[in-house]
Scaffold this motif. Structure first.
Motif, PDB file in Angstrom:
ATOM      1  N   ILE A  90      33.352 -31.426 -92.058  1.00 42.70           N
ATOM      2  CA  ILE A  90      34.093 -31.603 -93.307  1.00 42.70           C
ATOM      3  C   ILE A  90      33.375 -32.579 -94.231  1.00 42.70           C
ATOM      4  N   PHE A  91      32.895 -33.694 -93.678  1.00 40.09           N
ATOM      5  CA  PHE A  91      32.226 -34.693 -94.505  1.00 40.09           C
ATOM      6  C   PHE A  91      30.882 -34.194 -95.012  1.00 40.09           C
ATOM      7  N   VAL A  92      30.156 -33.478 -94.195  1.00 41.24           N
ATOM      8  CA  VAL A  92      28.874 -32.934 -94.646  1.00 41.24           C
ATOM      9  C   VAL A  92      29.089 -31.987 -95.823  1.00 41.24           C
ATOM     10  N   LEU A  93      30.092 -31.125 -95.721  1.00 41.29           N
ATOM     11  CA  LEU A  93      30.395 -30.197 -96.807  1.00 41.29           C
ATOM     12  C   LEU A  93      30.886 -30.934 -98.044  1.00 41.29           C
ATOM     13  N   PHE A  94      31.701 -31.973 -97.836  1.00 38.61           N
ATOM     14  CA  PHE A  94      32.220 -32.745 -98.962  1.00 38.61           C
ATOM     15  C   PHE A  94      31.096 -33.439 -99.728  1.00 38.61           C
ATOM     16  N   ILE A  95      30.171 -34.041 -98.996  1.00 39.66           N
ATOM     17  CA  ILE A  95      29.056 -34.736 -99.635  1.00 39.66           C
ATOM     18  C   ILE A  95      28.142 -33.742-100.350  1.00 39.66           C
ATOM     19  N   LYS A  96      27.986 -32.561 -99.767  1.00 36.00           N
ATOM     20  CA  LYS A  96      27.148 -31.536-100.398  1.00 36.00           C
ATOM     21  C   LYS A  96      27.732 -31.108-101.737  1.00 36.00           C
ATOM     22  N   VAL A  97      29.058 -31.016-101.818  1.00 36.34           N
ATOM     23  CA  VAL A  97      29.728 -30.599-103.048  1.00 36.34           C
ATOM     24  C   VAL A  97      29.916 -31.768-104.013  1.00 36.34           C
ATOM     25  N   ASN A  98      30.357 -32.905-103.493  1.00 31.15           N
ATOM     26  CA  ASN A  98      30.754 -34.042-104.327  1.00 31.15           C
ATOM     27  C   ASN A  98      29.629 -35.036-104.598  1.00 31.15           C
ATOM     28  N   GLY A  99      28.727 -35.182-103.628  1.00 24.01           N
ATOM     29  CA  GLY A  99      27.725 -36.229-103.739  1.00 24.01           C
ATOM     30  C   GLY A  99      28.288 -37.563-103.268  1.00 24.01           C
ATOM     31  N   ILE A 100      27.496 -38.629-103.377  1.00 19.60           N
ATOM     32  CA  ILE A 100      27.932 -39.940-102.910  1.00 19.60           C
ATOM     33  C   ILE A 100      28.381 -40.796-104.095  1.00 19.60           C
ATOM     34  N   LEU A 265      48.449 -40.356 -73.204  1.00 15.15           N
ATOM     35  CA  LEU A 265      48.435 -41.333 -74.298  1.00 15.15           C
ATOM     36  C   LEU A 265      47.010 -41.795 -74.610  1.00 15.15           C
ATOM     37  N   HIS A 266      46.216 -41.971 -73.564  1.00 17.66           N
ATOM     38  CA  HIS A 266      44.817 -42.378 -73.728  1.00 17.66           C
ATOM     39  C   HIS A 266      44.057 -41.323 -74.531  1.00 17.66           C
ATOM     40  N   SER A 267      44.293 -40.068 -74.215  1.00 19.62           N
ATOM     41  CA  SER A 267      43.611 -38.975 -74.904  1.00 19.62           C
ATOM     42  C   SER A 267      44.054 -38.877 -76.359  1.00 19.62           C
ATOM     43  N   VAL A 268      45.364 -38.992 -76.608  1.00 14.29           N
ATOM     44  CA  VAL A 268      45.876 -38.911 -77.980  1.00 14.29           C
ATOM     45  C   VAL A 268      45.327 -40.059 -78.822  1.00 14.29           C
ATOM     46  N   GLY A 269      45.375 -41.286 -78.265  1.00 13.16           N
ATOM     47  CA  GLY A 269      44.839 -42.440 -78.983  1.00 13.16           C
ATOM     48  C   GLY A 269      43.360 -42.284 -79.277  1.00 13.16           C
ATOM     49  N   ALA A 270      42.605 -41.761 -78.312  1.00 15.08           N
ATOM     50  CA  ALA A 270      41.165 -41.565 -78.482  1.00 15.08           C
ATOM     51  C   ALA A 270      40.873 -40.522 -79.559  1.00 15.08           C
ATOM     52  N   ILE A 271      41.665 -39.472 -79.618  1.00 18.66           N
ATOM     53  CA  ILE A 271      41.472 -38.426 -80.625  1.00 18.66           C
ATOM     54  C   ILE A 271      41.664 -38.997 -82.032  1.00 18.66           C
ATOM     55  N   ILE A 272      42.719 -39.790 -82.214  1.00 14.78           N
ATOM     56  CA  ILE A 272      43.008 -40.374 -83.527  1.00 14.78           C
ATOM     57  C   ILE A 272      41.928 -41.375 -83.922  1.00 14.78           C
ATOM     58  N   ILE A 273      41.517 -42.229 -82.997  1.00 14.71           N
ATOM     59  CA  ILE A 273      40.459 -43.202 -83.285  1.00 14.71           C
ATOM     60  C   ILE A 273      39.143 -42.491 -83.606  1.00 14.71           C
ATOM     61  N   THR A 274      38.865 -41.399 -82.903  1.00 13.95           N
ATOM     62  CA  THR A 274      37.639 -40.638 -83.162  1.00 13.95           C
ATOM     63  C   THR A 274      37.621 -40.093 -84.590  1.00 13.95           C
ATOM     64  N   ALA A 275      38.723 -39.488 -85.013  1.00 10.58           N
ATOM     65  CA  ALA A 275      38.792 -38.924 -86.367  1.00 10.58           C
ATOM     66  C   ALA A 275      38.614 -40.022 -87.421  1.00 10.58           C
ATOM     67  N   PHE A 276      39.316 -41.143 -87.255  1.00 10.73           N
ATOM     68  CA  PHE A 276      39.205 -42.246 -88.207  1.00 10.73           C
ATOM     69  C   PHE A 276      37.811 -42.871 -88.165  1.00 10.73           C
ATOM     70  N   SER A 277      37.202 -42.909 -86.995  1.00 20.18           N
ATOM     71  CA  SER A 277      35.864 -43.498 -86.867  1.00 20.18           C
ATOM     72  C   SER A 277      34.836 -42.693 -87.648  1.00 20.18           C
ATOM     73  N   ILE A 278      34.929 -41.371 -87.582  1.00 14.93           N
ATOM     74  CA  ILE A 278      33.990 -40.528 -88.326  1.00 14.93           C
ATOM     75  C   ILE A 278      34.127 -40.778 -89.823  1.00 14.93           C
ATOM     76  N   VAL A 279      35.374 -40.873 -90.306  1.00 16.30           N
ATOM     77  CA  VAL A 279      35.603 -41.175 -91.720  1.00 16.30           C
ATOM     78  C   VAL A 279      35.007 -42.539 -92.067  1.00 16.30           C
ATOM     79  N   HIS A 280      35.286 -43.530 -91.232  1.00 16.56           N
ATOM     80  CA  HIS A 280      34.804 -44.899 -91.472  1.00 16.56           C
ATOM     81  C   HIS A 280      33.274 -44.955 -91.509  1.00 16.56           C
ATOM     82  N   ILE A 281      32.641 -44.284 -90.577  1.00 14.61           N
ATOM     83  CA  ILE A 281      31.174 -44.294 -90.502  1.00 14.61           C
ATOM     84  C   ILE A 281      30.559 -43.634 -91.732  1.00 14.61           C
ATOM     85  N   PHE A 282      31.088 -42.471 -92.127  1.00 21.67           N
ATOM     86  CA  PHE A 282      30.553 -41.775 -93.290  1.00 21.67           C
ATOM     87  C   PHE A 282      30.766 -42.583 -94.570  1.00 21.67           C
ATOM     88  N   MET A 283      31.935 -43.190 -94.709  1.00 24.89           N
ATOM     89  CA  MET A 283      32.217 -43.961 -95.915  1.00 24.89           C
ATOM     90  C   MET A 283      31.308 -45.184 -96.015  1.00 24.89           C
TER      91      MET A 283
END
Length: 326
Positions: A90-100, A265-283
């Motif tokens: 999603i972020f790769v496509l967004f940056i390709k369309v929107n730029g930084i 619970l460990h898996s659910v928490g990890a999934i949410i942190i993973t999604a937010f981490s990708i956003v945080h890293i790209f930003m």
């Protein structure tokens, strides 16, 4: 001749012994019948004897809800894959369309003090283990469904064993980093009214339409960073608490049911942190020009500070705490 008679006699004795044992050994049907009787007795409330002193020593080890296994294979494993690879796509496509988000006027060349060396250290203390936990956790949670069918058994065995070892080792520094960041950084992460406007214009990162050129007010942390922080704080607690139960079962002695709840619970928490981490890293690294410098040296460019965190920059200018790098 006597020797031959002795050898023959021993052989006959051995054959006789084997036949006796074979007749006395329980058949498969008998074994199943015995096992069925044991389960029936357990369900009826019968108690046996054990030398264990555990609180749950009388609980049959395999009495758990099998739907948890379906939940893991049908929902949690695909969700983990989507949280990592889906967000990257999603972020790769967004940056390709929107730029930084470019700095207006370019870099000023003046570096403003933003983070202490200690803050930078605890950031990486939590960040590096977090990345390793995401990758190894992906292998442990979803690997058997998405990776194992395409690689050899030997390679898979080595991969999952290595992932388990790294996951267990990295858990402790992650929890230390999470605790320090949560306690020390919370004061700068409190929601403000101007955060709503930041969210409405997506922080000024959109380069087209009515959002183009918008740079909403932001303090030391903008609304997006605050959202990431509280997601990390809350679900980091979920991951840490459930992880402790799974990592040290002999210390906490959880029941089978509690262990399965902790795993979910460990898996659910990890999934949410993973999604937010990708956003945080790209930003921090791609979307925001000059953003990565903050967590490398602790300093940010003056233009970056005034463009992305104007309220904080104005505040440190007014109260005399503005410091430039020599």
């Amino acid at each position: 001749m006597n020797k031959w008679f002795k050898h023959i006699g021993v052989a006959i004795a051995l054959l006789f012994s084997v036949s006796v044992f074979a007749q006395d050994a329980p058949k498969v049907g008998d074994t199943n019948e015995v096992n069925g009787q044991i389960w029936a007795q357990l369900k009826a409330g019968e108690e046996g004897y054990t030398t264990s002193t555990s609180e749950f020593h009388g609980q049959a080890i395999n009495t758990y809800d099998l739907r948890v296994l379906d939940l893991r294979s049908d929902i949690l494993a695909p969700a983990m894959m989507a949280a990592l690879f889906g967000m990257i796509i999603i972020f790769v496509l967004f940056i390709k369309v929107n730029g930084i988000s470019k700095l207006h006027g370019g870099f000023s060349g003046k570096l403003v003090y933003r983070w202490s060396k200690f803050d930078v250290s605890i950031h990486w203390l939590g960040a590096i283990p977090c990345l390793l936990l995401i990758l190894t956790g992906l292998t442990l949670l979803a690997g058997r469904f998405f990776f194992q069918p395409y690689i050899g058994e030997g390679l898979w065995a080595g991969l999952v064993n290595g992932a388990k070892q790294i996951h267990d080792i990295m858990a402790i520094p992650f929890m230390i980093g999470w605790a320090l960041m949560t306690v020390l950084w919370a004061k700068n992460q409190m929601p403000k009214m101007y955060d709503l406007k930041w969210m409405m214009v997506v922080g000024g990162y959109i380069n087209f339409g009515p959002f183009k050129g918008k740079h909403p007010d932001a303090g030391f942390a903008n609304a997006g960073e605050k959202l990431w922080f509280w997601a990390f704080a809350v679900f980091g607690l979920v991951v840490s608490a459930s992880g402790m139960l799974l990592l040290f079962p002999n210390l906490f002695e959880p029941s089978r049911t509690l262990s399965l709840i902790a795993l979910v619970l460990h898996s659910v928490g990890a999934i949410i942190i993973t999604a937010f981490s990708i956003v945080h890293i790209f930003m921090a690294t791609v979307m925001s020009e000059g953003g990565m410098e903050c967590m490398v040296s602790g300093y940010c460019d003056e233009t970056w500070a005034s463009q992305h965190h104007n309220l904080w920059f104005d505040e440190i200018k007014e109260n005399g705490t503005l410091k430039y790098k020599d």
